[in-house]
Design a protein around this motif. Structure first.
Motif, PDB file in Angstrom:
ATOM      1  N   ALA A 166      19.962 -12.267   1.520  1.00 36.36           N
ATOM      2  CA  ALA A 166      18.743 -12.735   1.161  1.00 36.36           C
ATOM      3  C   ALA A 166      17.751 -12.985   2.015  1.00 36.36           C
ATOM      4  N   ALA A 167      16.513 -12.728   2.058  1.00 37.56           N
ATOM      5  CA  ALA A 167      15.327 -13.292   3.045  1.00 37.56           C
ATOM      6  C   ALA A 167      14.280 -13.311   2.527  1.00 37.56           C
ATOM      7  N   PRO A 168      14.076 -14.507   1.638  1.00 42.03           N
ATOM      8  CA  PRO A 168      13.054 -14.754   0.574  1.00 42.03           C
ATOM      9  C   PRO A 168      11.776 -15.243   1.407  1.00 42.03           C
ATOM     10  N   GLY A 169      10.849 -15.328   0.932  1.00 45.96           N
ATOM     11  CA  GLY A 169       9.252 -15.514   1.250  1.00 45.96           C
ATOM     12  C   GLY A 169       8.409 -14.399   1.564  1.00 45.96           C
ATOM     13  N   HIS A 170       8.657 -13.559   1.849  1.00 48.59           N
ATOM     14  CA  HIS A 170       7.901 -12.303   1.922  1.00 48.59           C
ATOM     15  C   HIS A 170       7.346 -11.888   0.239  1.00 48.59           C
ATOM     16  N   THR A 171       8.552 -11.904  -0.341  1.00 45.17           N
ATOM     17  CA  THR A 171       8.723 -12.037  -1.795  1.00 45.17           C
ATOM     18  C   THR A 171       9.864 -12.766  -2.171  1.00 45.17           C
ATOM     19  N   MET A 175      15.708  -4.177   7.970  1.00 48.14           N
ATOM     20  CA  MET A 175      15.084  -5.451   7.906  1.00 48.14           C
ATOM     21  C   MET A 175      14.028  -5.454   6.927  1.00 48.14           C
ATOM     22  N   GLY A 176      13.854  -4.330   6.328  1.00 48.12           N
ATOM     23  CA  GLY A 176      12.556  -4.403   5.221  1.00 48.12           C
ATOM     24  C   GLY A 176      11.280  -4.916   5.910  1.00 48.12           C
ATOM     25  N   ASP A 177      10.950  -6.031   5.365  1.00 50.41           N
ATOM     26  CA  ASP A 177       9.794  -6.744   5.686  1.00 50.41           C
ATOM     27  C   ASP A 177       9.819  -7.853   6.519  1.00 50.41           C
ATOM     28  N   LEU A 178      11.284  -8.166   7.025  1.00 48.56           N
ATOM     29  CA  LEU A 178      11.447  -9.467   7.648  1.00 48.56           C
ATOM     30  C   LEU A 178      10.225  -9.667   8.643  1.00 48.56           C
TER      31      LEU A 178
END
Length: 336
Positions: free
Chosen positions: A237-242, A260-263
């Motif tokens: 999980a890397a929340p914030g961007h969405t 990394m997607g949009d990290l």
């Protein structure tokens, strides 16, 4: 005794005169030389074409194909990268020989052949030209790479923004990858397909998400944080961007990389200044904190990374640099 070299005005003038004389002599020689073939008379015509937009390399027992959906121009960086004076942002770009007036991102899509399944991460803009006509190239890139849409077994989405889920269906609303299951965060699915948000500033994103996700609803599966939901693919999980933005550790035969997607969208601005805010983040402050935390983890553990938006093909490594990070692009490794 060795004579000491001097640089007085006489010797300097002599040196300059000699250089001018030499230049004149070379020019005269060139004029007297036999006439050479000029560019206009070259035997080979100018081709006016580029190399195919894919890159292939090995990862343990797997094979990775990177294809592109085409460049995505954001325009004036001052409209997207926030919390830092525009002059400072421009100077950071200029220091790295980048356009200070128009930030252009890539769209790098890895397709991993695990041997028993073909997994694609994100799908590009599709038919939307919200960011101009250079996007929407996924279909052509797949053809160039020799990959058939019907051979894709799974589509893994880092989040539900336009440029990541836009290529799931075509202009006619029919799925472009007829045999693929679709993996996504449940929080992101619920947020971006919410009909109630059609009246908000996120309307274009919601419309695009509904267009691409609802036609394949019966094929959508949800992963959990920390879950290895496909063999060799683990969600983080890397929340914030969405609200449900997720990055992935992809592993095979003892080798791994992190998609990394949009990290982080930019290899300079959001690495050198990871607490800088990005206009397309759902929660910019949470996104910045997530970025610092996960970039630090990837750098400290020396996990190779691939960024969706970094310069083609987006693979490399991260290292800490002062209060931020630095990206080291990985040399290309050609499969023979």
């Amino acid at each position: 005794m060795m004579k000491r070299l001097t640089t007085d005005s006489t010797e300097t003038s002599f040196s300059r005169r000699s250089l001018l004389a030499l230049s004149g002599g070379l020019a005269a020689t060139a004029l007297a030389a036999p006439r050479l073939i000029t560019p206009a008379e070259a035997r080979a015509p100018k081709l006016g074409t580029q190399a195919p937009y894919y890159y292939r390399f090995g990862l343990g027992d797997a094979e990775v194909n990177v294809v592109s959906d085409g460049p995505l121009p954001l325009g004036d960086p001052g409209g997207s990268f926030l919390g830092v004076p525009k002059e400072e942002v421009a100077q950071m770009l200029a220091n790295n020989f980048l356009d200070t007036k128009n930030v252009v991102l890539e769209q790098n899509i890895p397709i991993v052949n695990m041997g028993d399944r073909l997994i694609m991460f994100d799908t590009g803009m599709g038919t939307s030209q919200l960011f101009g006509p250079t996007t929407g190239r996924l279909g052509g890139s797949l053809t160039e790479a020799g990959i058939k849409p019907e051979d894709i077994d799974a589509i893994v989405c880092s989040h539900a923004h336009i440029d990541h889920i836009g290529g799931i269906v075509g202009a006619d609303g029919k799925p472009l990858f007829p045999n693929a299951e679709v993996w996504l965060s449940e929080d992101d699915f619920n947020f971006w397909t919410d009909e109630g948000k059609l009246g908000s500033s996120a309307k274009a994103f919601v419309e695009h998400a509904r267009k691409n996700l609802l036609p394949v609803r019966e094929r959508i599966k949800f992963f959990k944080d920390g879950q290895e939901f496909l063999p060799g693919v683990t969600a983080i999980a890397a929340p914030g961007h969405t609200v449900g933005h997720t990055i992935f550790i992809v592993s095979s035969g003892g080798k791994s990389f992190c998609f990394m997607g949009d990290l982080t969208h930019h290899p300079v601005l959001l690495l050198e200044r990871p607490l800088m805010e990005f206009a397309y983040d759902t929660d910019p402050k949470q996104s910045a904190q997530t970025r610092v935390k996960l970039l630090g983890m990837l750098a400290d553990e020396r996990i190779p990374v691939m960024s969706y938006h970094f310069p083609w093909p987006g693979f490399g490594n991260l290292a800490r640099a002062g209060e931020g990070f630095r990206f080291y692009a990985e040399p290309m490794k050609m499969i023979r």
